[in-house]
Design a protein around this motif. Sequence first.
Motif, mmCIF file in Angstrom:
data_model
loop_
_atom_site.group_PDB
_atom_site.id
_atom_site.type_symbol
_atom_site.label_atom_id
_atom_site.label_comp_id
_atom_site.label_asym_id
_atom_site.label_seq_id
_atom_site.Cartn_x
_atom_site.Cartn_y
_atom_site.Cartn_z
ATOM 1 N N LEU A 66 77.970 -24.841 94.307
ATOM 2 C CA LEU A 66 77.929 -23.691 93.399
ATOM 3 C C LEU A 66 79.232 -22.904 93.480
ATOM 4 C CD1 LEU A 66 74.348 -22.117 93.694
ATOM 5 C CD2 LEU A 66 75.347 -23.309 91.749
ATOM 6 N N VAL A 67 79.716 -22.686 94.687
ATOM 7 C CA VAL A 67 80.953 -21.936 94.874
ATOM 8 C C VAL A 67 82.135 -22.689 94.270
ATOM 9 C CG1 VAL A 67 82.524 -20.935 96.568
ATOM 10 C CG2 VAL A 67 80.060 -20.818 96.932
ATOM 11 N N ILE A 68 82.142 -23.997 94.478
ATOM 12 C CA ILE A 68 83.253 -24.819 93.982
ATOM 13 C C ILE A 68 83.203 -24.976 92.459
ATOM 14 C CG2 ILE A 68 84.298 -27.129 94.125
ATOM 15 C CD1 ILE A 68 83.178 -27.277 96.974
ATOM 16 N N ALA A 69 82.062 -24.690 91.858
ATOM 17 C CA ALA A 69 81.895 -24.923 90.416
ATOM 18 C C ALA A 69 82.745 -24.003 89.552
ATOM 19 C CB ALA A 69 80.423 -24.761 90.021
ATOM 20 N N CYS A 70 83.170 -22.868 90.070
ATOM 21 C CA CYS A 70 83.941 -21.916 89.251
ATOM 22 C C CYS A 70 85.434 -22.173 89.408
ATOM 23 C CB CYS A 70 83.615 -20.481 89.650
ATOM 24 S SG CYS A 70 84.252 -19.290 88.463
ATOM 25 N N PRO A 71 86.115 -22.612 88.352
ATOM 26 C CA PRO A 71 87.546 -22.940 88.447
ATOM 27 C C PRO A 71 88.434 -21.723 88.191
ATOM 28 C CG PRO A 71 86.750 -23.551 86.291
ATOM 29 C CD PRO A 71 85.583 -22.915 87.003
ATOM 30 N N MET A 120 78.434 -16.910 92.950
ATOM 31 C CA MET A 120 78.539 -16.336 94.284
ATOM 32 C C MET A 120 77.214 -15.707 94.721
ATOM 33 S SD MET A 120 80.609 -16.224 96.734
ATOM 34 C CE MET A 120 81.968 -16.858 95.753
ATOM 35 N N VAL A 121 76.549 -15.018 93.804
ATOM 36 C CA VAL A 121 75.242 -14.429 94.127
ATOM 37 C C VAL A 121 74.238 -15.541 94.446
ATOM 38 C CG1 VAL A 121 73.274 -13.156 93.171
ATOM 39 C CG2 VAL A 121 75.602 -12.306 92.833
#
Length: 826
Positions: A472-477, A272-273
């Motif tokens: 990048l945002v979508i990468a975190c499940p 997110m950062v």
Amino acid sequence: MTEQQRPEKKETSCCSGSPSIPDKPSSCCYTSTQPNPKPEGIPSCCEGSSSICEHHEITQQTIEIRVQGMDCPSCAKTIEKSIVQLPGVAEVQVHYSAGKMRIKGDAPNQDVILRQLKRLGFTGIWPEAEQPNTQTFYVEGMDCGSCAQSIEKHLRVLPWVDTVNVHFSTGKMHLVHSGTTAAIQQEVAKVGYRATPRHTSVSKSPKISSHLLWVGGAGLLMLLGFISDLAGLLPLAGPVFFSLAILVGGYKPAKSAFFAVKNRSLDMNVLMVGAAIGAAFIGEWSEGALVVWLFAVGNWLQTQSIERTRTSIRELMELAPAEAWVSSSSGWIRQNVESIAIGQRIMVKPGEKIPLDGIVLEGTTSVNQAPITGESIPVDKMPGNEVYAGTVNESGAVEIEVTRLEADTTLAKIIRLVEEAQEKQAPTQDLVDRFARVYTPIVFILALLTMVLPPLFGGDWRDWLYRGVELLVIACPCALVISTPVAIVSAIGNAAKNGVLIKGGAFLEITGKLTAIAFDKTGTLTEGKPQVTRILTAEGVDEADLLSVASGIEEGSRHPIAQAITHEVDQRNIGPKQGTSHRAWVGKGAQATINEEVYYVGNEKMFEGLRVALNDWQTPLKEWQEIGYTPVLVGTDQQILGLIAISDSVRTTSRQTVQQLKAVGIQKVVMLTGDQPGTAHHIGSEADVDEVFAGLLPEEKMEKVQEIQRQGHKLGMVGDGMNDAPALAQADLGIAMGGAGTDTAMETADIVLMADNLEKLPSMIRLSRKALLIIKQNIAFSIAVKLLALLLIVPNWLTLWMAVLSDTGAALLVILNSMRLLRDRK
């Protein structure tokens, strides 16, 4: 010798005034920087030595202490410069990376050194004070599994932390360390979370207010930015407000991201950062601020929602009161339950909670045992009955003898077992975690390639950088990772509050997949307490007289049949006839002399041995045996006076439970027993089971279980948790009855029904199947949202704020969906 040539001299009490060399060379306490063989001022202990007391080096102590609080190499330099000036300190070396300080000197003062470290803002731990400390903390603020990993990685590198395990689902952290509680809290706070020691009340209000203040401040600044843009004010006003909103709302994520990167962890904070920085870099200040604010709001909502699931079992801890009325030489006094010993007498007044497990000594009452056993109806208690901590005394005052310490009560064991169960991962959770460990780095690398490769071949770098930031945002499940543990914690917590202990997520999954149930007979489908069912007397013999004679013979016997007769006599208020010359006939019965005549109680073999004619009694004997009764003959060596039928009655709930099991989808219900076929089939018929297997030895029961499993069934075996161990172990799921007060059942079974409430079984299966359905819904929804977001990137329809909303929104919906299991009351 000149003053410059005079050797440096350090004297301690070990050699002051010593007339000769001490027995131990290390006691010689002088040293020199000059190689003069005969320096002035050296006492006789060193005279004749060819060099200046070579043993002095041994006398200087070398002490290694641990230093907590260093976060940069300059801290180490500051400590070195300060500590080396203290009395008794000759040399100091501080190792920042290891968190250690090595001091060399003549008996350095421990208190002085620790005090100086404290003045400098650090904490020192002296070697002898380093005792391994096992602690459990509640960690507030975690909203996904990667948060737990970041905390673990940060703490593991600390030299004074031996082991650390952080469980996201329960919000608990287990540590073995040689530091202090304050130091642990300080380190966790660095990562962006709050740690509270277990057994300490968790106050959420300050944290919630602080978080809302930051979120509200970021939201206000963002609103001012939009107003500035719409009103056409100063050109830089909008970007300034948006940048301030990013700083205010992103402070906590940035702090957590820093430590995540430092510990090589790729969590949502890092992504997110990175997304916010990327948005600012391409000039999308408003979208960067919106991303940060949405993330902060979603983060707070997730944290508050998931805390509700974590605290569901903590409510059990508040059931038992902290103090109790204790009998003493000066009367009844209030005393902390932790200091009450086994054997002490406590008093519980009407309306009060029972503080400790014990036995009622005086008084009668009714007790609400729902918190422990799930029973909805209060249970009557009288002297000799057992009571449990955390239950409520509803009517009369009672005096209780304490039988378990506070840490060993049934309630304490339930809490411990449920907490352990909530931390055990289910197979589905393991599968999801393995998928997440592969998915996140792949999408992260894909995001970096999206930012770099297309611009190298002529693509618009702003456009592709924007798409890479979206990836990048979508990468975190997040939603996917929490889809299973939150549901499992909710289901196990709900079951525990309703009197069912499920020992872990794996057993919850198995319960939901059961297709067959096998019951033990005695104490499971039946009451387990033989009782008098029917009485048949000879002509002229009264039932009361027959029972009185039988009771007089059986008086004092511990045999179940004897106790059934004695209990019936007590229920009818019939006094037993007093007998003498009691004698037991092994495998046959007993005899006694009553009114100078010998009477007998026993089976057919006894009276056949006495050559007593049984012709008139053959028909009822045969009929009773066929329907499962155990017939008991009473008579003399001349005639039969009567026949008493003993049976173990079927539980009133057994038939209803079996029918409900079939209604929830159990295909096969069987009974396994070592009892005779007649009794077994009668009980099986009354309970409405599909098949009855009687006359089985323990190993034969296990073989029957294997046979049912070979038919393709997932089988659960229901017993008392102690008997039929081979069958319980062989079954896919071992279910124990009446675990309250039975340590063996609570420790060995996979699932424990705390009371003899067989009707809880269908509810447990229904809850487990609902949990499995919710887990599948969560996983499907999480994957679908990620796939949809990835697809929307291709035509460039996805915006950055939509990506954030899809991630945090999906996680929040997964949590709320799982929380439905907390409200399930069926």
